[in-house]
Write an enzyme that holds these catalytic residues in place. Structure first.
Site, PDB file in Angstrom:
ATOM      1  N   ASP A  23       0.806  -1.231   0.000  1.00 37.43           N
ATOM      2  CA  ASP A  23       0.000   0.000   0.000  1.00 37.43           C
ATOM      3  C   ASP A  23       0.833   1.273   0.000  1.00 37.43           C
ATOM      4  O   ASP A  23       0.288   2.358  -0.114  1.00 37.43           O
ATOM      5  CB  ASP A  23      -0.927   0.015   1.217  1.00 37.43           C
ATOM      6  CG  ASP A  23      -1.988  -1.062   1.139  1.00 37.43           C
ATOM      7  OD1 ASP A  23      -2.334  -1.471   0.019  1.00 37.43           O
ATOM      8  OD2 ASP A  23      -2.473  -1.499   2.201  1.00 37.43           O
ATOM      9  N   HIS A  71      -6.653  -9.855  -4.753  1.00 37.89           N
ATOM     10  CA  HIS A  71      -5.290 -10.327  -4.527  1.00 37.89           C
ATOM     11  C   HIS A  71      -4.410 -10.337  -5.756  1.00 37.89           C
ATOM     12  O   HIS A  71      -3.195 -10.504  -5.630  1.00 37.89           O
ATOM     13  CB  HIS A  71      -5.337 -11.733  -3.923  1.00 37.89           C
ATOM     14  CG  HIS A  71      -5.538 -11.712  -2.442  1.00 37.89           C
ATOM     15  ND1 HIS A  71      -6.614 -11.100  -1.857  1.00 37.89           N
ATOM     16  CD2 HIS A  71      -4.793 -12.208  -1.427  1.00 37.89           C
ATOM     17  CE1 HIS A  71      -6.538 -11.238  -0.541  1.00 37.89           C
ATOM     18  NE2 HIS A  71      -5.443 -11.900  -0.252  1.00 37.89           N
TER      19      HIS A  71
END
Lengths: 343, 343, 343, 343
Positions: C128, C273
């Site tokens: 992130d 994912h």
């Protein structure tokens, strides 16, 4: 000779390659003129046209989508639709029409030719590969490639964590994308619309996979349904325009069921429209380009009511009705063949 | 039942997928044991083996190359080669042999079966797609995809500069990669070994392209030859192991000729081995996996001397000799079909 | 000198590249020995180790995931966790520990060093990009690339149909992936967790886009929240482990809101994912490899309690606490800069 | 306010993203008008312009090349070049000029501002990353990605055969692409222009690699030179426009030397222009877009004679002369750091 071209139904990588093939050969070898009809059958119904010549098709080969736009307009469900088409073809001085599309679009072309004598040639298109009478349709290879790459990426997460990974791919009525990408991606479970699945069996495969090595990857076609789906899933199901029962969000639903029954975490990826967008694969460009070259040959030969089709490595012509008569679904033997990799 | 497996000749994306398919089905459905022979026919000649079971094939589906290694060893050109093979198969208690390879590897398998009764099943492999008796071989789609992506990238340079861009792709004796990637990539000239090219004609196409829009892209198979090549190119030609005349570095040579004759700058890209490496495309994984599943079925059926082949969407069995009898070259009609895009 | 290595938290492309860099330099230049601890802090807590030497790291550079496995075990929340670590490090004769992980993993390393004197060096990892004290972390560039490619593909569908396309990307607390991929992909709306969004404003952008050209693409971080989210979304919200309100399935929810308010069809893609899996980008391999080389240098220098970080083009060392003190969120000015492309 | 934009020098993925960023912000936030000059400095010298507005930049973000075309025209080497520029800017009512290009293009911009007061803002561009005063330039990340993918593919061939594989990448005067792609691709030898290489040392690395595992991959920048290159390579060297000695076809040459000295087969791949073509990476689109947004801000601020540059994660402004004063070459320490992976 002036030829109209239109693209109908959902978009599909390779549509532009067909258009380019048609126009390049038509102009250069046969000296034809062309006109593009906008947004599928809406174009001829409303007389909405765009110029279509060699400069217009320059650079479009690698581009997804369609420069002609698309829609699901059906002239037989539009008031005076057929009459409007006849008028607009006459006004545009169009001598023949090439319709690129799926079951619906081709079905209209077949009826226009058979019932009204409008000279149509079809080019089959379906991302789902579920049209009969052709080995493959363009766009399918691209979609399988995208889904396979997604599955590839999930393997590394599956190796590092203890999670079930569910991938929902396209395929409402036929499981071709799920089957091909699941096999190519090394999925541990593949679920297709042609065969209702047993959630307990899925959980058994999941469990056996965890035991053998690392976390399992489950590929599920969007149209796959559990056994007793109608009873079990009161809220999640709906009926589509064909009246078929449909499970909305089967991937998400299945992940929750697996979590509940196995106690393992499960995560879902919904690939959605990315499977039908972007640049076509080399195979799809080759197929679509050849479809275009052969479609214009059919026009030159006056061989109307036909569509081009792939048989082995050859492009052949078949009656349009052969393609639309019934859906090409996954043969049970082929699905069983893949079963050696389940679990 | 114990089955030996070997991979021979140049590497090719999909070899590992075949091995995995063979072993997974053989172990799980038929309870067979397996042994891997190292480096093609060198393995059985020298008795060099590796264990081959389900853990050994885990995770290899998406990987290029071959876990068994490869070589060009020919037992018929090795002293006592065949005798050594018989001894080593007996010693390893191998009941049948699956040979995955091209013309040479399969030719050996055919002779071992026909002349010595060694039970062999073949799986065809050639990046160049030049084996008869099968629609496609795995690896070819991957190579075409890589070459097409390279051509795609060159288009943007061609749009921004006034340079001829020459791409040399694989294909010593057959132009399949050049033809497919050239068509899929929107090349302006495609040159293949099957038809000697006229440099002046190439320059004319180049010139017409410059006039029409932007700079041209020329795709040339490594085995393509100019007319009068033998006379013109004293130093650049050589003879390969088949005695055929070969032009070393035809891409570089052609770029210089174009510069000299047209006065335009020309640049060359030689893709080389990147066309045969890396992860197989989804199509090649699908094809290779199915080849593996069907090869082990042929063993189970005792159907030796055969190889698996793709016909349309079906996997069939044909005599190995059908594949090796003659090279599958590009049909002149197919090449001519592509000609509409030249210039 | 013997060095332990572990990877904790969610997987991230580049973990293996770090491990390889650490081991190659440690063995070849400094003559160190290594031991791998399995599954993050679970390894040292339970004494679960694997051999780690040059053969073990061969070929792992391009592979996603982590050969050491991962978990979210926290020794400070495990009974006698720290004592077990001390014992197990002593038993394995480990002189220093390299911990590769995010906020949680690094936070443990910092406490172990500061409170118990265990010699730890940290390597920051977060898909992130929300760790302070480093310009970028590896994995982020790969995730942005995957999301951007997905957005690219949606453009062709957007051009051909009149549908709003919503893409949900990763980012619970920080909108870096949404911002970078949205900007790189040419999205028409980007929604991030740092700023609550106004659904009416989103619909206004959607409408203005339809007017200007073709259908809009909306990129939404999974942690983005509408204004008044808590009140409006009774069922859809939940609280995560930090006590923050979270909207489950914001992409799907937003698509439905847009449909309801604008009357336009909307479709959702949830990348999930696939953003954190697969081979790392070249940038991430370069960054992760250099992090590894510099982490082992920190060990050699006895510079513990530090982590490596990227500053411009240099790798530097900073106190671990600098990275874990606060989340690195998107600067409002940066988000505003991107706003020129909205609508 | 009316702003002219031009792109000069070799093409580079991201040029269109800069143009789009400049125009979108200039029109929407500042209400400026724009005019595009064709083919670098040729445009203002000859008064060759194209309209540049929001429709003109729609859809160009992901496209390589430049919609404005490029050239290497230098007004200071063109008779009355500067006077022509002044006249043409006046005629087109252009108040400021944004020049996107490398050393040459920016050097002209700097002189036009300093010596003639023409208000110029620069945007740095070089695929080779060899411009000072900015951490990175757009296009470089794309090139490194393409080269790395090529190296990845070669690994599988290297694993299956016993061949040395040489990859020649771009980089005449600086080895950034070779260094980054070599490191990211796991190459066994990396050769850069900054340090003359010793062929015997290369052969020693090759030999040690063969011993350790599988066949070696050698990445060589096109500008790399052997020690004593001038003496040894009578025919192969030439002098470029800077008077530097250049080895034509160093990859091919090196492969032959390795074959001769080690007796191992060696094959060469020359990536050529595919490194600078095609769609930009997400990183390059982000960087190029931000460069565009900040360049128009510099115009608004009247901050001429400056160029935008990347420092860490910030876009800053520096005097153009800082970028063109000297080539940014690979630091010897950085090259040495990579040496741990050689052999």
């Amino acid at each position: 000779m002036k030829v109209g071209v239109l693209t109908g139904g959902g978009d599909c990588p390779g549509l532009n390659a067909v258009i380019r093939g048609v126009v390049r050969k038509g102009v250069q070898e046969y000296g034809y003129g062309f006109v593009g009809f906008k947004d599928g059958w809406r174009g001829p119904v409303e007389g909405d046209t765009v110029p279509l010549d060699i400069p217009a098709v320059r650079g479009i080969l690698p581009r997804g989508g369609t420069i002609l736009g698309s829609s699901r307009t059906n002239p037989f469900k539009t008031e005076n639709g057929v009459r409007a088409i006849k008028d607009n073809l006459a006004k545009a001085e169009v001598d023949a029409l090439i319709a690129i599309g799926g079951e619906d679009t081709l079905g209209v072309a077949a009826r226009l030719y058979e019932e009204y004598g409008i000279p149509c040639v079809g080019v089959p298109k379906t991302i789902d590969n579920d049209l009969s009478a052709t080995d493959y349709t363009f766009g399918f290879d691209t979609a399988v490639g995208i889904a396979t790459e997604a599955i590839d990426r999930l393997h590394t997460t599956a190796e590092s964590h203890m999670r079930v990974l569910v991938v929902e791919v396209m395929g409402r009525h036929a499981g071709w994308i799920a089957l091909h990408s699941g096999l190519a991606g090394g999925a541990n479970v593949i679920l297709i619309p042609e065969q209702r699945f047993d959630v307990d069996q899925v959980c058994a495969w999941v469990a056996s996979r965890f035991k053998a090595s690392y976390a399992p990857i489950v590929v599920v076609a969007e149209g796959a349904m559990p056994k007793d789906g109608d009873l079990v899933l009161k809220d999640a199901v709906s009926r589509d325009s064909f009246g078929h029962v449909r499970l909305s969000g089967v991937g998400e639903w299945l992940a929750k069921e697996i979590e509940a029954r196995t106690g393992k975490e499960a995560r879902t990826t919904v690939l959605g429209h990315i499977q039908r967008g972007g640049t076509p694969s080399a195979f799809d460009r080759w197929l679509a380009t050849r479809f275009g070259l052969h479609a214009i040959d059919a026009v030159r030969d006056g061989d109307f009511g036909k569509m081009v089709a792939l048989k082995g490595t050859d492009i052949v012509r078949v009656p349009i009705a052969d393609a639309t008569a019934r859906l090409k679904t996954v043969d049970p033997a082929l699905y069983e063949e893949a079963g050696v990799f389940f679990g």
